[in-house]
Design a protein around this motif. Structure first.
Motif, short mmCIF file in Angstrom:
data_model
loop_
_atom_site.label_atom_id
_atom_site.label_comp_id
_atom_site.label_asym_id
_atom_site.label_seq_id
_atom_site.Cartn_x
_atom_site.Cartn_y
_atom_site.Cartn_z
N LEU A 16 0.50 -17.79 -10.44
CA LEU A 16 0.47 -17.47 -9.01
C LEU A 16 -0.09 -18.64 -8.21
O LEU A 16 -1.03 -19.30 -8.66
N THR A 17 0.44 -18.85 -7.04
CA THR A 17 -0.16 -19.81 -6.11
C THR A 17 -1.27 -19.08 -5.35
O THR A 17 -1.34 -17.85 -5.35
N GLU A 61 -12.39 -19.54 -4.46
CA GLU A 61 -12.18 -20.33 -5.68
C GLU A 61 -13.10 -21.54 -5.76
O GLU A 61 -13.38 -22.04 -6.85
N LYS A 62 -13.57 -22.03 -4.63
CA LYS A 62 -14.52 -23.14 -4.62
C LYS A 62 -15.96 -22.65 -4.75
O LYS A 62 -16.87 -23.44 -4.95
N GLY A 63 -16.14 -21.34 -4.58
CA GLY A 63 -17.48 -20.78 -4.64
C GLY A 63 -18.27 -21.02 -3.37
O GLY A 63 -19.49 -20.86 -3.34
N SER A 64 -17.58 -21.38 -2.30
CA SER A 64 -18.28 -21.71 -1.06
C SER A 64 -18.30 -20.58 -0.04
O SER A 64 -18.84 -20.73 1.03
N LYS A 67 -9.78 -18.46 -10.10
CA LYS A 67 -8.90 -19.64 -10.16
C LYS A 67 -8.17 -19.71 -11.51
O LYS A 67 -6.95 -19.90 -11.56
N GLU A 68 -8.91 -19.55 -12.60
CA GLU A 68 -8.29 -19.65 -13.93
C GLU A 68 -7.26 -18.55 -14.18
O GLU A 68 -6.17 -18.81 -14.68
#
Length: 82
Positions: A21-22, A41-44, A13-14
């Motif tokens: 970038l999107t 990106e949520k780690g899920s 994400k960072e």
């Protein structure tokens, strides 16, 4: 092997944002669904090592330099990009 951990989510994400970038842009470049990238990106959601390698490559990182950290955790902020 499926890779899933919080610091990977943070790194993706960072670094994506640093490059301007999107999620849609990065997902297209890597060849994955934008919903999959959002979950990473949520780690899920776990992803294959191959997908991790593609993501990191697009973000300017090399997988082979960080194998322990990628699969076992670690602090990527103390590392440098390629």
């Amino acid at each position: 092997m499926v890779v899933k951990n919080g610091w990977l989510a943070e790194l993706v994400k960072e670094e994506r944002k640093k490059l301007g970038l999107t999620q849609k842009d990065l997902a297209r470049q890597v060849g994955i669904n934008v919903n999959t990238l959002g979950s990473v990106e949520k780690g899920s959601r776990g992803v294959s090592l191959e997908t991790v390698e593609k993501l990191l490559s697009e973000l300017g990182w090399e997988l082979d330099a960080y194998p322990y950290d990628i699969v076992g955790g670690g602090d990527y902020k103390n590392r440098t990009r390629r």
